[in-house]
Scaffold this active site. Structure first.
Site, short mmCIF file in Angstrom:
data_model
loop_
_atom_site.label_atom_id
_atom_site.label_comp_id
_atom_site.label_asym_id
_atom_site.label_seq_id
_atom_site.Cartn_x
_atom_site.Cartn_y
_atom_site.Cartn_z
N GLU A 103 -11.73 6.14 4.76
CA GLU A 103 -11.10 6.96 5.80
C GLU A 103 -12.07 7.19 6.96
O GLU A 103 -11.66 7.21 8.13
CB GLU A 103 -10.62 8.30 5.23
CG GLU A 103 -9.49 8.20 4.24
CD GLU A 103 -8.19 7.65 4.80
OE1 GLU A 103 -8.04 7.54 6.03
OE2 GLU A 103 -7.31 7.31 4.00
N TYR A 136 0.83 -1.20 0.00
CA TYR A 136 0.00 0.00 0.00
C TYR A 136 0.87 1.26 0.00
O TYR A 136 0.63 2.19 -0.78
CB TYR A 136 -0.93 -0.02 1.22
CG TYR A 136 -1.77 1.22 1.36
CD1 TYR A 136 -2.82 1.48 0.49
CD2 TYR A 136 -1.51 2.14 2.38
CE1 TYR A 136 -3.58 2.63 0.62
CE2 TYR A 136 -2.28 3.28 2.52
CZ TYR A 136 -3.31 3.53 1.64
OH TYR A 136 -4.06 4.67 1.76
N TRP A 145 -5.43 1.74 10.28
CA TRP A 145 -5.67 1.66 8.85
C TRP A 145 -5.54 0.22 8.34
O TRP A 145 -6.24 -0.18 7.42
CB TRP A 145 -4.74 2.60 8.09
CG TRP A 145 -4.89 2.48 6.60
CD1 TRP A 145 -3.97 2.02 5.71
CD2 TRP A 145 -6.06 2.80 5.82
NE1 TRP A 145 -4.49 2.04 4.44
CE2 TRP A 145 -5.77 2.51 4.47
CE3 TRP A 145 -7.32 3.30 6.14
CZ2 TRP A 145 -6.68 2.70 3.45
CZ3 TRP A 145 -8.24 3.49 5.12
CH2 TRP A 145 -7.91 3.19 3.80
#
Length: 196
Positions: free
Chosen positions: A51, A29, A59
């Site tokens: 988000e 990522y 995350w």
């Protein structure tokens, strides 16, 4: 991890932002997505939703469930999600492939309904209008140099809320700006900064 940490060597010896090395998922990522420009209303809606779901969580929790989110939310096609019914909402709240937070699910559905009425390209234009001039920003050398919110993210949050978008505070807005390339917060010595 100390906030004074600068870029650290990864498995290939290349220097990277420390957070981007904690798991293999993060390496990919970090190297291939984070900080790269994202355009298109549906693509930005997806990032905005993810988000928001990340708020209060790590995350990596969201990243590892991203395919589950895409399956549950019709690949984040605004027009499709805007048509979701109460039955879809109940399905989402029972789906173990996503984060089953009622407020976040409701915001995702409500935001799609709002955005479905916007002209094509308006979400993209609005979000990108808050991208700061790179010449006015310093290049972060350590994690301590990376802010959690900025004047631009606060203004973006206010602009989105004014237009009816929910669950997008200044911190979430800044995470969106980082993830979608409005700002480049890769550390100065990070290999991904050179590639972006």
């Amino acid at each position: 991890m100390s906030s004074e940490t600068g870029a650290v060597p990864g498995p290939d010896g290349g220097l990277r932002c420390p957070w981007g090395l904690s798991t293999e998922d993060y390496v990919t990522y970090h190297d291939e997505e984070w900080g790269r420009p994202v355009h298109g209303d549906d693509a930005l809606y997806e990032r905005l939703c993810l988000e928001a779901f990340q708020s209060g969580l790590s995350w990596i929790t969201i990243l590892r469930r991203r395919e589950g989110f895409r399956a549950a939310f019709a690949d984040f096609k605004i027009a499709s999600v805007a048509e979701f019914t109460d039955k879809d909402r109940e399905r989402l709240l029972a789906d173990p492939g996503i984060i089953r937070n009622r407020a976040k699910v409701d915001a995702t559905l409500a935001n799609a309904r709002v955005l479905a009425d916007w002209p094509e390209g308006e979400l993209d234009s609005l979000i990108w209008s808050f991208a700061p001039d790179p010449a006015t920003r310093g290049i972060p050398r350590t994690l301590a140099d990376v802010p959690a919110i900025t004047d631009e993210s606060t203004a973006l949050s206010k602009a989105l809320k004014k237009r009816g978008i929910r669950f997008v505070g200044p911190t979430t807005a800044y995470a969106l700006m980082q993830a979608c390339g409005l700002v480049d917060d890769h550390l100065a010595d990070c290999v991904a900064r050179e590639a972006s």
